[in-house]
Write a protein that holds these residues in place. Structure first.
Motif, PDB file in Angstrom:
ATOM      1  N   PHE A 318      15.233   7.367  -8.436  1.00  0.00           N
ATOM      2  CA  PHE A 318      14.378   8.300  -8.246  1.00  0.00           C
ATOM      3  C   PHE A 318      12.811   8.057  -8.902  1.00  0.00           C
ATOM      4  O   PHE A 318      11.858   8.161  -8.054  1.00  0.00           O
ATOM      5  N   VAL A 319      12.873   7.669  -9.939  1.00  0.00           N
ATOM      6  CA  VAL A 319      12.017   6.992 -10.837  1.00  0.00           C
ATOM      7  C   VAL A 319      11.031   5.966  -9.952  1.00  0.00           C
ATOM      8  O   VAL A 319       9.872   5.866  -9.777  1.00  0.00           O
ATOM      9  N   ASP A 320      11.939   4.974  -9.572  1.00  0.00           N
ATOM     10  CA  ASP A 320      11.162   3.811  -8.806  1.00  0.00           C
ATOM     11  C   ASP A 320      10.405   4.178  -7.798  1.00  0.00           C
ATOM     12  O   ASP A 320       9.429   3.752  -7.258  1.00  0.00           O
ATOM     13  N   ILE A 321      11.052   5.349  -7.046  1.00  0.00           N
ATOM     14  CA  ILE A 321      10.433   5.841  -5.537  1.00  0.00           C
ATOM     15  C   ILE A 321       8.859   6.506  -6.163  1.00  0.00           C
ATOM     16  O   ILE A 321       8.117   6.332  -5.380  1.00  0.00           O
ATOM     17  N   LEU A 322       9.051   7.455  -7.173  1.00  0.00           N
ATOM     18  CA  LEU A 322       8.070   8.015  -7.560  1.00  0.00           C
ATOM     19  C   LEU A 322       7.027   7.115  -8.154  1.00  0.00           C
ATOM     20  O   LEU A 322       5.622   7.119  -7.915  1.00  0.00           O
ATOM     21  N   SER A 323       7.246   5.947  -8.736  1.00  0.00           N
ATOM     22  CA  SER A 323       6.097   4.930  -9.187  1.00  0.00           C
ATOM     23  C   SER A 323       5.622   4.302  -7.977  1.00  0.00           C
ATOM     24  O   SER A 323       4.503   3.920  -8.159  1.00  0.00           O
ATOM     25  N   TYR A 324       6.385   3.914  -7.057  1.00  0.00           N
ATOM     26  CA  TYR A 324       5.913   3.110  -6.053  1.00  0.00           C
ATOM     27  C   TYR A 324       4.930   4.213  -5.168  1.00  0.00           C
ATOM     28  O   TYR A 324       3.949   3.446  -4.583  1.00  0.00           O
ATOM     29  N   GLN A 325       5.281   5.343  -4.979  1.00  0.00           N
ATOM     30  CA  GLN A 325       4.516   6.323  -4.437  1.00  0.00           C
ATOM     31  C   GLN A 325       3.163   6.515  -4.978  1.00  0.00           C
ATOM     32  O   GLN A 325       2.028   6.625  -4.463  1.00  0.00           O
ATOM     33  N   ARG A 326       3.088   6.418  -6.378  1.00  0.00           N
ATOM     34  CA  ARG A 326       1.950   6.558  -6.989  1.00  0.00           C
ATOM     35  C   ARG A 326       0.874   5.336  -6.978  1.00  0.00           C
ATOM     36  O   ARG A 326      -0.349   5.649  -6.749  1.00  0.00           O
ATOM     37  N   LYS A 327       1.667   4.108  -6.672  1.00  0.00           N
ATOM     38  CA  LYS A 327       0.854   2.989  -6.367  1.00  0.00           C
ATOM     39  C   LYS A 327       0.316   3.091  -5.059  1.00  0.00           C
ATOM     40  O   LYS A 327      -0.474   1.981  -4.917  1.00  0.00           O
ATOM     41  N   GLY A 328       0.767   3.931  -4.237  1.00  0.00           N
ATOM     42  CA  GLY A 328       0.095   3.880  -2.986  1.00  0.00           C
ATOM     43  C   GLY A 328       1.104   3.617  -1.958  1.00  0.00           C
ATOM     44  O   GLY A 328       0.884   3.590  -0.663  1.00  0.00           O
ATOM     45  N   GLY A 329       2.364   3.541  -2.302  1.00  0.00           N
ATOM     46  CA  GLY A 329       3.327   3.125  -1.213  1.00  0.00           C
ATOM     47  C   GLY A 329       3.789   4.614  -0.237  1.00  0.00           C
ATOM     48  O   GLY A 329       3.255   5.808  -0.862  1.00  0.00           O
ATOM     49  N   TYR A 330       4.522   4.601   0.689  1.00  0.00           N
ATOM     50  CA  TYR A 330       4.896   5.668   1.465  1.00  0.00           C
ATOM     51  C   TYR A 330       3.870   6.357   1.988  1.00  0.00           C
ATOM     52  O   TYR A 330       3.660   7.700   1.944  1.00  0.00           O
ATOM     53  N   LEU A 331       2.703   5.800   2.466  1.00  0.00           N
ATOM     54  CA  LEU A 331       1.569   6.501   3.134  1.00  0.00           C
ATOM     55  C   LEU A 331       1.681   6.806   4.411  1.00  0.00           C
ATOM     56  O   LEU A 331       2.433   5.672   5.311  1.00  0.00           O
ATOM     57  N   HIS A 332       1.452   7.716   4.916  1.00  0.00           N
ATOM     58  CA  HIS A 332       1.564   8.212   6.393  1.00  0.00           C
ATOM     59  C   HIS A 332       0.151   8.350   6.942  1.00  0.00           C
ATOM     60  O   HIS A 332      -0.709   8.815   6.231  1.00  0.00           O
ATOM     61  N   ALA A 333      -0.179   7.922   8.301  1.00  0.00           N
ATOM     62  CA  ALA A 333      -1.517   8.072   9.014  1.00  0.00           C
ATOM     63  C   ALA A 333      -1.415   9.192   9.421  1.00  0.00           C
ATOM     64  O   ALA A 333      -0.423   9.898   9.415  1.00  0.00           O
TER      65      ALA A 333
END
Length: 333
Positions: A318-333
């Motif tokens: 869960f923490v890895d996902i949140l960290s990756y999201q904060r760095k710009g991952g999981y962006l949607h058009a």
């Protein structure tokens, strides 16, 4: 302080009062300890929960009881073994129509006594009952219990006021410290803010080292700033919860929901944690998952299994996902 004794007191011989370090001890423990100390009693707390506590409580309990209730019986057994004169087990119905407690808190004195009778042991339980819908107020409950110790009404009122003040001071300090932490993080530049996660659980889950300690440790080891939903101002949280629902009857669940709403804009994610099989949480956690939008939510249900690897792995992911999201991952058009 020398207390004036009243004539009829069936608890006048009680000097060592045991308070189980479980359930609502994590909410009202300061008040309870202060009250009995003001009455001149020695307050005995058993050790924090561990695997042994659960094993003893599981043996005394039935399978249908929740993990927290089994731990509670283990704590009662530890106090009996320590030779206390009596164990304090209150019966708490509630403070209003939508400020009630789970039924286990209402029946807890009977549960404790009967569990030990079935096991061939005896435990002397002292209790009071709070049910403000039926006119059984908190103050009356404390004063009535003090009378059973032989304490005059004037001294009993003094003990009750001291207990209430001590609990308010403790709760207020916790709320102020957390609010200060939240404001401090909000002032930091975005790039310097730590990942902030709200741990939303009953206090006897989130603050019991055997139950919630594993989750808190796993979060902190990854550099997460951990906030606790039960450490938000309780009156403000309770009021805020009515924006979510007008019909939820359980006071503690209301406070947790209100805290989530109040802190929603300051956190990166939410960990919903419950002790299996908690009835109120099964409904409220599902409602939170469905209705609280804009924040990732991890739901954890803790049971009596010995291993913690599964919980730790889910928290780390869960923490890895949140960290990756904060760095710009999981962006949607």
């Amino acid at each position: 302080m020398k207390l004036e004794l009243s004539p009829k007191a069936d608890l006048a011989d009680v000097r060592r009062v045991g308070i189980p370090r479980a359930l609502l001890y994590y909410r009202y423990g300061i008040a309870w300890r202060t009250f009995f100390e003001q009455l001149g009693c020695e307050v005995v707390l058993d050790a924090p929960s561990d695997r042994g506590t659960l094993e003893v409580g599981d043996h005394l309990s039935v399978d249908e009881c929740c993990l927290a209730s089994k731990l509670f019986l283990g704590h009662v057994a530890a106090l009996v073994d320590e030779g206390v004169d009596a164990v304090f087990v209150p019966s708490l119905m509630g403070y209003g129509r939508f400020d009630t407690f789970c039924t286990k808190f209402q029946a807890l004195p009977d549960l404790a006594e009967n569990a030990f009778i079935v096991a061939g042991r005896r435990v002397r339980v002292i209790s009071f009952r709070i049910d403000e819908l039926k006119g059984e107020t908190e103050e009356d409950a404390y004063l009535g219990l003090a009378a059973r110790f032989g304490v005059a009404r004037k001294e009993a009122k003094r003990a009750y006021r001291a207990a209430s003040a001590a609990q308010r001071a403790y709760d207020g300090e916790m709320a102020r410290e957390q609010e200060k932490l939240v404001k401090g993080i909000a002032k930091l530049p975005t790039a310097e803010r730590p990942l902030t996660i709200l741990l939303a659980a009953h206090p006897y889950v989130s603050h019991d080292p055997f139950v919630g300690g594993v989750v808190e440790d796993a979060l902190r080891e990854q550099g997460v700033c951990v906030l606790f939903a039960d450490e938000t101002d309780k009156q403000r949280s309770l009021k805020k919860s009515y924006e979510f629902s007008h019909s939820i009857p359980w006071m503690v669940n209301r406070e947790l929901i209100g805290s989530i709403l109040m802190l929603h804009d300051y956190i990166d994610g939410i960990v919903l944690m419950s002790a299996y099989p908690c009835g109120p949480d099964s409904m409220c956690d599902d409602a939170i998952e469905r209705c609280i939008k804009g924040k990732p939510i991890l739901t954890l249900t803790v049971d009596a299994q010995a291993g913690t690897a599964g919980v730790e792995t889910r928290v780390e992911s869960f923490v890895d996902i949140l960290s990756y999201q904060r760095k710009g991952g999981y962006l949607h058009a």
